[in-house]
Design a protein around this motif. Structure first.
Motif, PDB file in Angstrom:
ATOM      1  N   LYS A 102       0.823  -1.207   0.000  1.00 23.73           N
ATOM      2  CA  LYS A 102       0.000   0.000   0.000  1.00 23.73           C
ATOM      3  C   LYS A 102       0.860   1.262   0.000  1.00 23.73           C
ATOM      4  O   LYS A 102       0.532   2.252  -0.670  1.00 23.73           O
ATOM      5  CB  LYS A 102      -0.928   0.004   1.216  1.00 23.73           C
ATOM      6  CG  LYS A 102      -2.047  -1.024   1.130  1.00 23.73           C
ATOM      7  CD  LYS A 102      -2.980  -0.923   2.320  1.00 23.73           C
ATOM      8  CE  LYS A 102      -4.132  -1.916   2.199  1.00 23.73           C
ATOM      9  NZ  LYS A 102      -5.045  -1.841   3.363  1.00 23.73           N
TER      10      LYS A 102
ATOM     11  N   LEU B  37     -12.653   5.039   0.362  1.00 25.85           N
ATOM     12  CA  LEU B  37     -11.461   4.782   1.172  1.00 25.85           C
ATOM     13  C   LEU B  37     -11.575   5.434   2.551  1.00 25.85           C
ATOM     14  O   LEU B  37     -11.178   4.844   3.557  1.00 25.85           O
ATOM     15  CB  LEU B  37     -10.224   5.318   0.445  1.00 25.85           C
ATOM     16  CG  LEU B  37      -9.867   4.613  -0.873  1.00 25.85           C
ATOM     17  CD1 LEU B  37      -8.699   5.314  -1.551  1.00 25.85           C
ATOM     18  CD2 LEU B  37      -9.558   3.149  -0.633  1.00 25.85           C
ATOM     19  N   GLY B  38     -12.148   6.653   2.596  1.00 23.86           N
ATOM     20  CA  GLY B  38     -12.303   7.328   3.879  1.00 23.86           C
ATOM     21  C   GLY B  38     -13.277   6.616   4.788  1.00 23.86           C
ATOM     22  O   GLY B  38     -13.062   6.530   6.010  1.00 23.86           O
TER      23      GLY B  38
ATOM     24  N   GLN C 101     -13.877   3.429   4.868  1.00 23.94           N
ATOM     25  CA  GLN C 101     -13.250   2.213   5.369  1.00 23.94           C
ATOM     26  C   GLN C 101     -12.348   2.493   6.562  1.00 23.94           C
ATOM     27  O   GLN C 101     -12.223   1.655   7.465  1.00 23.94           O
ATOM     28  CB  GLN C 101     -12.425   1.550   4.260  1.00 23.94           C
ATOM     29  CG  GLN C 101     -13.254   0.796   3.237  1.00 23.94           C
ATOM     30  CD  GLN C 101     -12.389   0.021   2.273  1.00 23.94           C
ATOM     31  OE1 GLN C 101     -11.258   0.432   1.967  1.00 23.94           O
ATOM     32  NE2 GLN C 101     -12.892  -1.095   1.778  1.00 23.94           N
ATOM     33  N   ARG C 102     -11.729   3.673   6.582  1.00 16.70           N
ATOM     34  CA  ARG C 102     -10.785   3.991   7.655  1.00 16.70           C
ATOM     35  C   ARG C 102     -11.462   4.641   8.857  1.00 16.70           C
ATOM     36  O   ARG C 102     -11.210   4.244  10.004  1.00 16.70           O
ATOM     37  CB  ARG C 102      -9.701   4.929   7.115  1.00 16.70           C
ATOM     38  CG  ARG C 102      -8.828   4.335   6.041  1.00 16.70           C
ATOM     39  CD  ARG C 102      -8.013   3.168   6.575  1.00 16.70           C
ATOM     40  NE  ARG C 102      -7.132   2.609   5.569  1.00 16.70           N
ATOM     41  CZ  ARG C 102      -5.898   3.035   5.335  1.00 16.70           C
ATOM     42  NH1 ARG C 102      -5.408   4.054   6.040  1.00 16.70           N
ATOM     43  NH2 ARG C 102      -5.159   2.463   4.411  1.00 16.70           N
ATOM     44  N   LEU C 103     -12.323   5.646   8.617  1.00 17.71           N
ATOM     45  CA  LEU C 103     -12.854   6.471   9.712  1.00 17.71           C
ATOM     46  C   LEU C 103     -14.370   6.529   9.760  1.00 17.71           C
ATOM     47  O   LEU C 103     -14.923   7.367  10.481  1.00 17.71           O
ATOM     48  CB  LEU C 103     -12.288   7.889   9.609  1.00 17.71           C
ATOM     49  CG  LEU C 103     -10.761   8.017   9.665  1.00 17.71           C
ATOM     50  CD1 LEU C 103     -10.344   9.452   9.416  1.00 17.71           C
ATOM     51  CD2 LEU C 103     -10.234   7.537  11.018  1.00 17.71           C
TER      52      LEU C 103
ATOM     53  N   GLY D 204     -14.833   9.843   7.941  1.00 22.08           N
ATOM     54  CA  GLY D 204     -13.880   9.565   6.881  1.00 22.08           C
ATOM     55  C   GLY D 204     -14.491   9.690   5.505  1.00 22.08           C
ATOM     56  O   GLY D 204     -13.830  10.138   4.561  1.00 22.08           O
TER      57      GLY D 204
END
Length: 242
Positions: free
Chosen positions: A6, A163-164, A166-168, A172
């Motif tokens: 990554k 993607l945001g 998935q993280r926050l 996110g």
């Protein structure tokens, strides 16, 4: 191993953006300010210029209302479907009708909430993309510039939001979609400038080749049609040898 992969992908993405940005800047200098991308930051005050700015804002709000109506219909349809399934399931289990109705209402509310969340993730990128398209047209850009910027915004909003989230989570998603929208729009503009610069170079090369061909043809024609001149062998009038 996955973390290193990554990191490598992120580094490759950043390097690609930098190279694309430098190339786009050179292409803008090559074609000139008038032929390069015209999009700049859109101000809210432009909505009151009683011209194309007002038209762009009107179109944006119209698109929002249209998709909000679609979202409302989608949410209502999902709620009714969930209520119907919950009622059938509860009654098949022998639950009293009153309790089954309460349970169905709860399931319907959950389905409506989920459908609303999913619809926002569809409507947001579409509205951002359409807004960037009309913004590019408002500032004198071409249809191609608006299309590439809108496409970049659409892809960036979807990707950044995914993607945001998935993280926050929800925060996110908001941060990722906002940042992705801006980055995607700028990438679209850089792609437009690069394509425009390549097109300009191709035209320049073709023009140079046509000029060389025309000059060579002119030189050949001058040799073909040039008639040699000779001195006359007859003595001129008044000559002592006449």
């Amino acid at each position: 191993m996955n973390f290193q992969k990554k990191r490598f992908q992120l580094l490759l993405f950043v390097v690609g953006i930098i190279v694309l940005s430098l190339t786009a800047e050179k292409c803008r200098q090559l074609v000139g300010e008038q032929e390069s991308s015209q999009s700049v930051k859109f101000s809210f005050l432009n909505c009151f210029d009683m011209g194309s700015g007002s038209l762009a804002c009107t179109v944006k709000e119209g698109v929002k209302l249209y998709f909000y109506n679609i979202r409302a219909a989608h949410v209502e349809r999902a709620r009714h479907h969930a209520i119907e399934l919950a009622l059938i399931d509860a009654l098949s289990q022998g639950i009293p009708a009153k309790d089954a109705a309460k349970q169905a209402q709860i399931e319907g509310a959950k389905a409506a909430k989920l459908a609303t969340r999913q619809a926002k993730r569809i409507i947001g990128p579409i509205i951002s993309s359409g807004w960037d398209f009309f913004e590019a047209i408002y500032y004198g850009g071409t249809i191609t510039e608006g299309f590439l910027r809108g496409t970049g915004t659409l892809v960036g909003t979807y990707s950044g939001g995914f993607l945001g989230e998935q993280r926050l989570g929800r925060l996110g998603y908001l941060m990722g979609s906002t940042l992705g929208s801006w980055v995607g729009g700028r990438i679209g503009l850089m792609v437009y400038d690069v394509v425009n610069g390549v097109h300009f170079l191709l035209q320049f090369v073709q023009t140079g080749e046509s000029k060389v061909y025309e000059e060579s043809q002119a030189i050949e024609d001058s040799y073909v049609y040039e008639t040699p001149t000779y001195e006359s062998s007859e003595p001129y009038e008044g000559s002592p040898f006449r």
